[in-house]
Design a protein around this motif. Sequence first.
Motif, PDB file in Angstrom:
ATOM      1  N   GLY A 226     -84.000   6.410 -68.741  1.00 48.43           N
ATOM      2  CA  GLY A 226     -82.501   5.897 -68.925  1.00 48.43           C
ATOM      3  C   GLY A 226     -81.991   5.884 -67.374  1.00 48.43           C
ATOM      4  N   GLY A 227     -80.912   5.161 -67.267  1.00 49.86           N
ATOM      5  CA  GLY A 227     -80.251   5.358 -65.928  1.00 49.86           C
ATOM      6  C   GLY A 227     -80.730   4.555 -64.859  1.00 49.86           C
ATOM      7  N   GLY A 228     -81.957   4.369 -64.820  1.00 51.67           N
ATOM      8  CA  GLY A 228     -82.693   3.507 -63.856  1.00 51.67           C
ATOM      9  C   GLY A 228     -82.972   4.005 -62.566  1.00 51.67           C
ATOM     10  N   GLN A 229     -82.538   5.604 -62.213  1.00 54.43           N
ATOM     11  CA  GLN A 229     -83.207   6.269 -60.931  1.00 54.43           C
ATOM     12  C   GLN A 229     -84.543   5.910 -60.621  1.00 54.43           C
ATOM     13  OE1 GLN A 229     -81.908   7.801 -63.659  1.00 54.43           O
ATOM     14  NE2 GLN A 229     -80.049   9.059 -63.293  1.00 54.43           N
ATOM     15  N   TYR A 230     -85.633   5.647 -61.697  1.00 57.21           N
ATOM     16  CA  TYR A 230     -86.878   5.401 -61.173  1.00 57.21           C
ATOM     17  C   TYR A 230     -87.552   4.093 -61.897  1.00 57.21           C
ATOM     18  CZ  TYR A 230     -86.699   9.935 -59.282  1.00 57.21           C
ATOM     19  OH  TYR A 230     -86.322  10.991 -58.292  1.00 57.21           O
TER      20      TYR A 230
ATOM     21  N   ASN B 101     -95.073  17.524 -76.043  1.00 55.07           N
ATOM     22  CA  ASN B 101     -94.808  18.957 -76.542  1.00 55.07           C
ATOM     23  C   ASN B 101     -93.707  19.416 -75.556  1.00 55.07           C
ATOM     24  OD1 ASN B 101     -94.463  21.379 -77.308  1.00 55.07           O
ATOM     25  ND2 ASN B 101     -96.488  22.339 -76.979  1.00 55.07           N
ATOM     26  N   VAL B 102     -92.386  19.029 -75.761  1.00 54.40           N
ATOM     27  CA  VAL B 102     -91.228  19.355 -74.636  1.00 54.40           C
ATOM     28  C   VAL B 102     -90.857  20.816 -74.829  1.00 54.40           C
ATOM     29  CG1 VAL B 102     -88.997  18.751 -74.231  1.00 54.40           C
ATOM     30  CG2 VAL B 102     -90.657  17.034 -74.999  1.00 54.40           C
ATOM     31  N   ILE B 103     -90.780  21.260 -73.385  1.00 59.73           N
ATOM     32  CA  ILE B 103     -90.711  22.836 -73.283  1.00 59.73           C
ATOM     33  C   ILE B 103     -89.203  22.875 -72.716  1.00 59.73           C
ATOM     34  CG2 ILE B 103     -92.926  23.649 -73.305  1.00 59.73           C
ATOM     35  CD1 ILE B 103     -92.667  23.708 -70.026  1.00 59.73           C
ATOM     36  N   ASN B 104     -88.652  21.825 -72.072  1.00 57.70           N
ATOM     37  CA  ASN B 104     -87.331  21.902 -71.628  1.00 57.70           C
ATOM     38  C   ASN B 104     -86.698  20.602 -71.298  1.00 57.70           C
ATOM     39  OD1 ASN B 104     -84.931  23.159 -70.692  1.00 57.70           O
ATOM     40  ND2 ASN B 104     -86.061  24.670 -69.192  1.00 57.70           N
ATOM     41  N   TYR B 105     -85.488  20.352 -71.307  1.00 57.83           N
ATOM     42  CA  TYR B 105     -84.743  19.069 -71.110  1.00 57.83           C
ATOM     43  C   TYR B 105     -83.474  19.198 -70.818  1.00 57.83           C
ATOM     44  CZ  TYR B 105     -83.125  19.942 -76.029  1.00 57.83           C
ATOM     45  OH  TYR B 105     -82.432  20.616 -77.003  1.00 57.83           O
ATOM     46  N   ALA B 106     -83.085  18.177 -70.182  1.00 57.79           N
ATOM     47  CA  ALA B 106     -81.536  18.252 -69.933  1.00 57.79           C
ATOM     48  C   ALA B 106     -80.986  16.636 -69.796  1.00 57.79           C
ATOM     49  CB  ALA B 106     -81.431  18.695 -68.151  1.00 57.79           C
ATOM     50  N   LEU B 107     -79.650  16.593 -69.964  1.00 57.50           N
ATOM     51  CA  LEU B 107     -79.058  15.405 -70.120  1.00 57.50           C
ATOM     52  C   LEU B 107     -78.122  15.089 -69.162  1.00 57.50           C
ATOM     53  CD1 LEU B 107     -78.156  15.344 -74.060  1.00 57.50           C
ATOM     54  CD2 LEU B 107     -80.436  15.031 -72.897  1.00 57.50           C
ATOM     55  N   SER B 108     -78.032  13.653 -68.487  1.00 60.31           N
ATOM     56  CA  SER B 108     -77.136  13.455 -67.421  1.00 60.31           C
ATOM     57  C   SER B 108     -76.347  12.405 -68.297  1.00 60.31           C
ATOM     58  CB  SER B 108     -77.598  12.763 -66.291  1.00 60.31           C
ATOM     59  OG  SER B 108     -78.062  11.461 -66.631  1.00 60.31           O
ATOM     60  N   LYS B 109     -75.191  11.689 -67.697  1.00 65.74           N
ATOM     61  CA  LYS B 109     -74.486  11.000 -68.242  1.00 65.74           C
ATOM     62  C   LYS B 109     -75.052   9.490 -68.729  1.00 65.74           C
ATOM     63  CE  LYS B 109     -70.530   7.725 -66.766  1.00 65.74           C
ATOM     64  NZ  LYS B 109     -69.773   7.611 -65.704  1.00 65.74           N
ATOM     65  N   THR B 110     -76.273   9.306 -68.231  1.00 66.98           N
ATOM     66  CA  THR B 110     -76.965   7.933 -68.433  1.00 66.98           C
ATOM     67  C   THR B 110     -78.480   8.222 -68.798  1.00 66.98           C
ATOM     68  OG1 THR B 110     -77.073   7.216 -66.318  1.00 66.98           O
ATOM     69  CG2 THR B 110     -75.264   6.523 -67.293  1.00 66.98           C
ATOM     70  N   SER B 111     -78.907   9.255 -68.533  1.00 68.35           N
ATOM     71  CA  SER B 111     -80.542   9.585 -68.750  1.00 68.35           C
ATOM     72  C   SER B 111     -80.723  10.909 -69.455  1.00 68.35           C
ATOM     73  CB  SER B 111     -81.121   9.520 -67.218  1.00 68.35           C
ATOM     74  OG  SER B 111     -80.761  10.524 -66.622  1.00 68.35           O
ATOM     75  N   THR B 112     -82.051  11.027 -69.833  1.00 65.84           N
ATOM     76  CA  THR B 112     -82.629  12.130 -70.319  1.00 65.84           C
ATOM     77  C   THR B 112     -83.866  12.456 -69.657  1.00 65.84           C
ATOM     78  OG1 THR B 112     -81.843  11.501 -72.715  1.00 65.84           O
ATOM     79  CG2 THR B 112     -83.775  12.966 -72.504  1.00 65.84           C
ATOM     80  N   TRP B 113     -83.962  13.803 -69.140  1.00 69.58           N
ATOM     81  CA  TRP B 113     -84.985  14.141 -68.457  1.00 69.58           C
ATOM     82  C   TRP B 113     -85.636  15.413 -69.323  1.00 69.58           C
ATOM     83  CZ3 TRP B 113     -85.747  12.801 -63.181  1.00 69.58           C
ATOM     84  CH2 TRP B 113     -84.924  12.065 -62.856  1.00 69.58           C
ATOM     85  N   PHE B 114     -87.011  15.362 -69.307  1.00 67.13           N
ATOM     86  CA  PHE B 114     -87.778  16.519 -70.038  1.00 67.13           C
ATOM     87  C   PHE B 114     -88.973  16.959 -69.300  1.00 67.13           C
ATOM     88  CE2 PHE B 114     -88.507  12.525 -72.135  1.00 67.13           C
ATOM     89  CZ  PHE B 114     -90.218  12.573 -72.249  1.00 67.13           C
ATOM     90  N   VAL B 115     -89.287  18.248 -69.455  1.00 63.68           N
ATOM     91  CA  VAL B 115     -90.592  18.742 -68.837  1.00 63.68           C
ATOM     92  C   VAL B 115     -91.704  18.969 -70.150  1.00 63.68           C
ATOM     93  CG1 VAL B 115     -91.707  20.626 -67.676  1.00 63.68           C
ATOM     94  CG2 VAL B 115     -89.454  19.483 -66.861  1.00 63.68           C
ATOM     95  N   THR B 116     -92.958  18.655 -70.035  1.00 60.82           N
ATOM     96  CA  THR B 116     -93.801  18.831 -71.315  1.00 60.82           C
ATOM     97  C   THR B 116     -94.661  20.133 -70.783  1.00 60.82           C
ATOM     98  OG1 THR B 116     -95.555  17.420 -69.943  1.00 60.82           O
ATOM     99  CG2 THR B 116     -94.297  16.396 -71.872  1.00 60.82           C
TER     100      THR B 116
END
Length: 176
Positions: A149-153, A125-140
């Motif tokens: 993606g991107g390899g940061q973690y 249940n995604v409530i917010n999300y954002a995209l960078s050049k090489t990754s996708t971030w989201f909050v449930t």
Amino acid sequence: ISAIGMRSFFVKVDGSLWGMGENIDGALGIGTSGLSSDMRNEYSEFDLSVDKATPVKILGSGVKTVVAGKYHTCFTKADGSLWGMGYNGTGQLGNGKKETDYRDKDYDGIREASEIDPILVSPENVINYALSKTSTWFVTNEGKLWSIGGGQYNQYSSPTPVKRIDNLKIVQVGIT
């Protein structure tokens, strides 16, 4: 409404998702793809055979929000699921693939690491999300921050919780 570069998207009141513009790496999600972006040199070429100068319907209903990223696009559906399309070379669409899992379709020496139709990124249940050049971030809705993606973690191709950040209360998300 979301736009970046030469691509724009909007969601109508009926929940249909529309897009127009450059279809590099299939980022419009309409089952076709223009020339692949060159992430090393950061350029693309307009392809009149697949790019769309007028809006095209991507999905007929059920879409809540859309965000256009530099190389990929994501949207949420009314059920809270997160979907994506476009470039997936660093695994930012969460389907377990990265550039080496794709093939060179046009034999130009570059793997076409893209998904040209929308694919499920997260059933959460995604409530917010954002995209960078090489990754996708989201909050449930549980307050967990996820990254793909991107390899940061080391989250190259499947959703990984960012362990250092829990119980978030998100007002707005943005990545530059």
